[in-house]
Design an enzyme around this catalytic site. Sequence first.
Site, short mmCIF file in Angstrom:
data_model
loop_
_atom_site.label_atom_id
_atom_site.label_comp_id
_atom_site.label_asym_id
_atom_site.label_seq_id
_atom_site.Cartn_x
_atom_site.Cartn_y
_atom_site.Cartn_z
N GLY A 1 0.83 -1.28 -0.03
CA GLY A 1 -0.15 -0.09 0.11
C GLY A 1 0.93 1.33 -0.14
N SER A 2 0.30 2.23 0.54
CA SER A 2 0.98 3.59 0.54
C SER A 2 2.11 3.98 1.55
CB SER A 2 -0.13 4.73 0.83
OG SER A 2 -0.61 4.68 2.15
N GLU B 1 5.61 -3.25 1.08
CA GLU B 1 5.84 -3.09 -0.27
C GLU B 1 4.93 -1.83 -0.52
OE1 GLU B 1 4.14 -4.99 -4.37
OE2 GLU B 1 4.67 -6.49 -2.57
N CYS C 1 2.02 0.90 -8.29
CA CYS C 1 3.46 1.66 -7.43
C CYS C 1 4.36 1.63 -8.41
CB CYS C 1 3.26 0.60 -6.22
SG CYS C 1 3.79 -1.05 -6.61
#
Length: 469
Positions: free
Chosen positions: A205-206, A228, A262
């Site tokens: 995620g962020s 990640e 991403c």
Amino acid sequence: MSELISTEPATGKEFWRHEVGNVDEEVARARSAWTAWAARPLANRCELVRRYANEIRTASDELATTIARETGKPLWEARTEVEAVINKVEISINAYGERTPNRKLDAALGGSMALRHKPHGVMAVLGPYNFPAHLPNGHIVPALIAGNTVVFKPSEKTPATAEIMVQCLHKAGVPEDVVRLLIGAADEGKGLVAHEDVDGILFTGSATTGIAINRALASRPDKLIALEMGGNNPMVVMNTPKVQDAATLVIQSAFTTAGQRCSAAGRLIVHEDMYDAVIAETKKLADRLIVDEPFADPAPFMGPVIDNEAADGLTDSFLYLLSNGGKAIKHMVRRDDSLPFLSPGIIDVTDIKERPDIELFGPLLQVIRVTSLEEAIAEANNTRFGLSASLVGGTPQEYNQFWANIRAGIVNWNKPTNGASSAAPFGGVGLSGNHRPSAYYAADYCAYPVASAEMEQPRANIGVGLKDG
């Protein structure tokens, strides 16, 4: 009891609803199942995840349709995600065998040295919305192979996809308590991270959320954390006669999945000798991209972003860059304020001195003009992130220079920044990760090595420092 509701980005209509889960109950069930699951032979666990792949094949149409409706991505892309879920199983089995092998070596006095690997216990998998099946699957399958049990909390924006995945695992014969689905939002995620009976956090995620997880567990070195996170990824274009191909790589890198990857290219760094030709060709190609709902005919290149809040943030970012010295190459247009459809936006930010170093998670590409490869590398490294980078054009010597000096976990030449192979490690440095790459290297964080010195019978003596007996 409260409910979680999932809506379709392309229509704004309710798609799915379910009661919010109980963190303590789900963790307790996973904990109770762990010892028996870990004690199963590796071959049995591998067989069960292979059956899971077959269940996904059977449910592939339902799963692809659900992904498309829940994320807004085109149906063709949702189908490629389902294929990635299936392919990940065999890749993970091979990776576990290669990355965590058992070894035995002869030692002194007729003994031996052994290396084996143990599972951690209960692993919490926190999934994202952009690849709601493929990315959490990349944690879940290696964790199960290694002998861990799993509590899977999907993004609150894509829970229906997760429900199908967990159903397929259970249909394949993976015991129900070995994989638990936790429906919820931020509070449930925080509760899972902090839970005393969770041994590891596998997060995609962020950077903001990843940093919060890292901070929350700063005093818990006993808990494994694999983060990640995002990227502010550069694509550098040097001299090349293949202008149209270069522009195609830019489009693929910046706007596939509506830029919600991403590994998407957020910054296009172009040598001044190539600037006019590459930008003209990129804009011409971007103008042709079809933006539409997932099941439209002809098929769209990209759908909406995930929701109206994301669309608002991206349009605000475009206007901010424009009002602070940016020059619009292609305006980002929102055709309907009630739905999150955005046309690709391209803006030259060369003259902006203080460029925001943030992940703009959507179809917004910033362009920077440079005069040399050295300047391009310095600009590419001008970020706290470090996930993916790509060089387009240039000589083999220039690529060697680029590869040696760029700060990223994925470095490509004449290929997009995105679309990484599951048969290779996937991860970055800086705010992009915590040095625990996923994909092929997920086996590394799903089990820990145990060294053993072993003899069949006790045999020992003390040769120094004893009084005469």
